[in-house]
Design an enzyme around this catalytic site. Sequence first.
Site, PDB file in Angstrom:
ATOM      1  N   ARG A  83       5.359 -37.292  -9.444  1.00  0.00           N
ATOM      2  CA  ARG A  83       5.593 -37.931  -8.145  1.00  0.00           C
ATOM      3  C   ARG A  83       4.293 -38.244  -7.427  1.00  0.00           C
ATOM      4  O   ARG A  83       4.225 -39.150  -6.599  1.00  0.00           O
ATOM      5  CB  ARG A  83       6.450 -37.037  -7.259  1.00  0.00           C
ATOM      6  CG  ARG A  83       7.919 -37.079  -7.643  1.00  0.00           C
ATOM      7  CD  ARG A  83       8.775 -36.355  -6.643  1.00  0.00           C
ATOM      8  NE  ARG A  83       8.684 -36.936  -5.321  1.00  0.00           N
ATOM      9  CZ  ARG A  83       9.163 -36.354  -4.219  1.00  0.00           C
ATOM     10  NH1 ARG A  83       9.743 -35.185  -4.302  1.00  0.00           N
ATOM     11  NH2 ARG A  83       9.041 -36.935  -3.053  1.00  0.00           N
ATOM     12  N   TYR A 106       5.515 -51.080   4.851  1.00  0.00           N
ATOM     13  CA  TYR A 106       5.108 -51.122   6.263  1.00  0.00           C
ATOM     14  C   TYR A 106       4.352 -49.852   6.626  1.00  0.00           C
ATOM     15  O   TYR A 106       4.637 -48.782   6.109  1.00  0.00           O
ATOM     16  CB  TYR A 106       6.301 -51.305   7.206  1.00  0.00           C
ATOM     17  CG  TYR A 106       7.446 -50.325   7.034  1.00  0.00           C
ATOM     18  CD1 TYR A 106       8.403 -50.508   6.045  1.00  0.00           C
ATOM     19  CD2 TYR A 106       7.600 -49.228   7.881  1.00  0.00           C
ATOM     20  CE1 TYR A 106       9.467 -49.645   5.891  1.00  0.00           C
ATOM     21  CE2 TYR A 106       8.662 -48.359   7.745  1.00  0.00           C
ATOM     22  CZ  TYR A 106       9.591 -48.569   6.744  1.00  0.00           C
ATOM     23  OH  TYR A 106      10.645 -47.695   6.595  1.00  0.00           O
ATOM     24  N   PRO A 107       3.386 -50.003   7.536  1.00  0.00           N
ATOM     25  CA  PRO A 107       2.694 -48.816   8.025  1.00  0.00           C
ATOM     26  C   PRO A 107       3.420 -48.270   9.256  1.00  0.00           C
ATOM     27  O   PRO A 107       4.134 -49.015   9.933  1.00  0.00           O
ATOM     28  CB  PRO A 107       1.320 -49.358   8.408  1.00  0.00           C
ATOM     29  CG  PRO A 107       1.560 -50.777   8.804  1.00  0.00           C
ATOM     30  CD  PRO A 107       2.761 -51.256   8.029  1.00  0.00           C
ATOM     31  N   MET A 108       3.280 -46.993   9.510  1.00  0.00           N
ATOM     32  CA  MET A 108       3.912 -46.403  10.701  1.00  0.00           C
ATOM     33  C   MET A 108       3.134 -45.215  11.252  1.00  0.00           C
ATOM     34  O   MET A 108       2.272 -44.648  10.579  1.00  0.00           O
ATOM     35  CB  MET A 108       5.350 -46.001  10.405  1.00  0.00           C
ATOM     36  CG  MET A 108       5.504 -44.936   9.336  1.00  0.00           C
ATOM     37  SD  MET A 108       7.242 -44.453   9.131  1.00  0.00           S
ATOM     38  CE  MET A 108       7.547 -43.560  10.641  1.00  0.00           C
ATOM     39  N   ASP A 109       3.467 -44.898  12.491  1.00  0.00           N
ATOM     40  CA  ASP A 109       2.886 -43.741  13.182  1.00  0.00           C
ATOM     41  C   ASP A 109       3.999 -42.817  13.644  1.00  0.00           C
ATOM     42  O   ASP A 109       5.149 -43.229  13.752  1.00  0.00           O
ATOM     43  CB  ASP A 109       2.188 -44.205  14.484  1.00  0.00           C
ATOM     44  CG  ASP A 109       0.844 -44.846  14.252  1.00  0.00           C
ATOM     45  OD1 ASP A 109       0.297 -44.707  13.142  1.00  0.00           O
ATOM     46  OD2 ASP A 109       0.350 -45.493  15.193  1.00  0.00           O
ATOM     47  N   GLN A 123      11.223 -44.280  -2.786  1.00  0.00           N
ATOM     48  CA  GLN A 123      10.341 -44.301  -1.620  1.00  0.00           C
ATOM     49  C   GLN A 123       9.037 -43.620  -2.008  1.00  0.00           C
ATOM     50  O   GLN A 123       9.042 -42.576  -2.640  1.00  0.00           O
ATOM     51  CB  GLN A 123      11.086 -43.610  -0.469  1.00  0.00           C
ATOM     52  CG  GLN A 123      10.313 -42.662   0.396  1.00  0.00           C
ATOM     53  CD  GLN A 123      10.453 -41.214  -0.081  1.00  0.00           C
ATOM     54  OE1 GLN A 123      10.815 -40.935  -1.217  1.00  0.00           O
ATOM     55  NE2 GLN A 123      10.136 -40.290   0.787  1.00  0.00           N
TER      56      GLN A 123
HETATM   57  O1  76R Z   1       9.435 -36.377  -0.469  1.00  0.00           O
HETATM   58  C1  76R Z   1      10.621 -35.977  -0.448  1.00  0.00           C
HETATM   59  O2  76R Z   1      11.542 -36.499  -1.076  1.00  0.00           O
HETATM   60  C2  76R Z   1      10.926 -34.784   0.419  1.00  0.00           C
HETATM   61  C3  76R Z   1      11.593 -35.160   1.661  1.00  0.00           C
HETATM   62  C4  76R Z   1      10.832 -36.265   2.418  1.00  0.00           C
HETATM   63  C5  76R Z   1       9.621 -36.154   3.116  1.00  0.00           C
HETATM   64  C6  76R Z   1       8.703 -34.943   3.272  1.00  0.00           C
HETATM   65  C7  76R Z   1      11.291 -37.620   2.576  1.00  0.00           C
HETATM   66  C8  76R Z   1      12.435 -38.120   1.981  1.00  0.00           C
HETATM   67  N1  76R Z   1      10.407 -38.296   3.380  1.00  0.00           N
HETATM   68  C9  76R Z   1       9.380 -37.444   3.715  1.00  0.00           C
HETATM   69  C10 76R Z   1       8.264 -37.727   4.514  1.00  0.00           C
HETATM   70 MN1  76R Z   1      10.633 -40.172   4.104  1.00  0.00          MN
HETATM   71  N2  76R Z   1      10.818 -42.084   4.728  1.00  0.00           N
HETATM   72  C11 76R Z   1      10.125 -42.643   5.784  1.00  0.00           C
HETATM   73  C12 76R Z   1      10.690 -43.929   6.066  1.00  0.00           C
HETATM   74  O3  76R Z   1      12.086 -46.270   8.507  1.00  0.00           O
HETATM   75  C13 76R Z   1      11.933 -45.136   9.018  1.00  0.00           C
HETATM   76  O4  76R Z   1      12.619 -44.716   9.982  1.00  0.00           O
HETATM   77  C14 76R Z   1      10.869 -44.247   8.475  1.00  0.00           C
HETATM   78  C15 76R Z   1      10.259 -44.800   7.195  1.00  0.00           C
HETATM   79  C16 76R Z   1      11.712 -44.137   5.145  1.00  0.00           C
HETATM   80  C17 76R Z   1      12.597 -45.362   5.049  1.00  0.00           C
HETATM   81  C18 76R Z   1      11.786 -42.967   4.323  1.00  0.00           C
HETATM   82  C19 76R Z   1      12.680 -42.800   3.273  1.00  0.00           C
HETATM   83  N3  76R Z   1       8.956 -39.955   5.254  1.00  0.00           N
HETATM   84  C20 76R Z   1       8.104 -38.892   5.220  1.00  0.00           C
HETATM   85  C21 76R Z   1       6.996 -39.170   6.113  1.00  0.00           C
HETATM   86  C22 76R Z   1       5.802 -38.249   6.374  1.00  0.00           C
HETATM   87  C23 76R Z   1       6.072 -37.594   7.689  1.00  0.00           C
HETATM   88  C24 76R Z   1       5.331 -36.338   7.987  1.00  0.00           C
HETATM   89  O5  76R Z   1       4.846 -35.658   7.068  1.00  0.00           O
HETATM   90  O6  76R Z   1       5.263 -36.029   9.200  1.00  0.00           O
HETATM   91  C25 76R Z   1       7.229 -40.411   6.690  1.00  0.00           C
HETATM   92  C26 76R Z   1       6.351 -41.148   7.675  1.00  0.00           C
HETATM   93  C27 76R Z   1       8.463 -40.886   6.146  1.00  0.00           C
HETATM   94  C28 76R Z   1       9.053 -42.090   6.468  1.00  0.00           C
HETATM   95  N4  76R Z   1      12.284 -40.386   2.881  1.00  0.00           N
HETATM   96  C29 76R Z   1      12.828 -39.458   2.037  1.00  0.00           C
HETATM   97  C30 76R Z   1      12.916 -41.604   2.631  1.00  0.00           C
HETATM   98  C31 76R Z   1      13.881 -41.408   1.569  1.00  0.00           C
HETATM   99  C32 76R Z   1      14.755 -42.518   0.972  1.00  0.00           C
HETATM  100  C33 76R Z   1      13.820 -40.078   1.211  1.00  0.00           C
HETATM  101  C34 76R Z   1      14.642 -39.366   0.145  1.00  0.00           C
HETATM  102  C35 76R Z   1      13.924 -39.532  -1.166  1.00  0.00           C
HETATM  103  C36 76R Z   1      14.599 -38.842  -2.303  1.00  0.00           C
HETATM  104  O7  76R Z   1      15.105 -37.729  -2.122  1.00  0.00           O
HETATM  105  O8  76R Z   1      14.592 -39.469  -3.392  1.00  0.00           O
END
Ligand code: 76R
Length: 268
Positions: free
Chosen positions: A150, A164-167, A204
């Site tokens: 991964r 897309y980038p985000m905060d 993702q």
């Molecule tokens: O990595 C993992 O699968 C563990 C759970 C997980 C983390 C730690 C996870 C799962 N994400 C994580 C971290 Mn996410 N993610 C986004 C967006 O559009 C929006 O509202 C936000 C943009 C999407 C669409 C998305 C999708 N994720 C993060 C972080 C870091 C934040 C931090 O550390 O503070 C961001 C910015 C972020 C944003 N996330 C998932 C998804 C999807 C589809 C999953 C499930 C993936 C899977 O289980 O296969």
Amino acid sequence: MSLPLPQMPLTLEGAALLHQLFRLNWAAWRSIDSQTRQSLLAEFNATLATMGAHTGLFSVYGHKADFMLIHFRPGFAALSDAEWTIRKLPIWEYFEPSTSYLSIVELGLYESTGKVYGGLANEGVEPHSEPWKNFIADTLDRQRKAMAPRLFPEVPPTEYVCFYPMDRRRGEDKNWYSLPLEQRAALMHEHGLVGRRYAGEVRQIISGSIGLDDWEWGVDLFAEDPLVFKKLIYEMRFDPVSAIYAQFGPFYVGTRCNAERLAQLLLI
Ligand code: 76R
């Protein structure tokens, strides 16, 4: 008295990522003869072929760019090599950069962070002491090995990408960075649950870019159906971590551009 615990979650970092968005200068491109265009294109394709599945080329919808190259490399030096290899190609003279984004694959270990810190506290290990640091380094090493696929993925071979980038919000009222770690972990757990329901439909890849580029994270979503981007992102807007704490940069949606499609777009 013990030093305070770090507020950051433990993270694992993997591949270095560069997104290059660019457009073709049509006037300049049209001013050269078709044989030259073909040979420039052939050279571009040959270079991309040598980069294999660690570089993906997409054509981008709308005016923000014509193309997006996504490079995944084992480190920043290799990323620079990829960037300069492309830059030195004669076809690059006909392209104009729109924007770029530098980041590194990041797995946020919110869940294990709490457990590791809690376990060390129960054992009476002093935060930031040598044994404390060594235990954390060993834990991260083990996880890094387990998560290697991964952390160092290929560019997923899907037809569509959404980048897309985000905060996270740092407002006067709502500030992600002033929430306690446990609260952020709980919110991220909820986020993961929403995301997981789309696991079969979307891949993702989250990359961290604090200190590397203008936003805090890069989000890459890969799917066979672009509608999944809309559904997933819409649903996430209602999830508290997005509803309250997410701020988004520009969205770039692209479709896979292999040699055949590139010729279709540029040679007619
Ligand atoms: O990595 C993992 O699968 C563990 C759970 C997980 C983390 C730690 C996870 C799962 N994400 C994580 C971290 Mn996410 N993610 C986004 C967006 O559009 C929006 O509202 C936000 C943009 C999407 C669409 C998305 C999708 N994720 C993060 C972080 C870091 C934040 C931090 O550390 O503070 C961001 C910015 C972020 C944003 N996330 C998932 C998804 C999807 C589809 C999953 C499930 C993936 C899977 O289980 O296969």
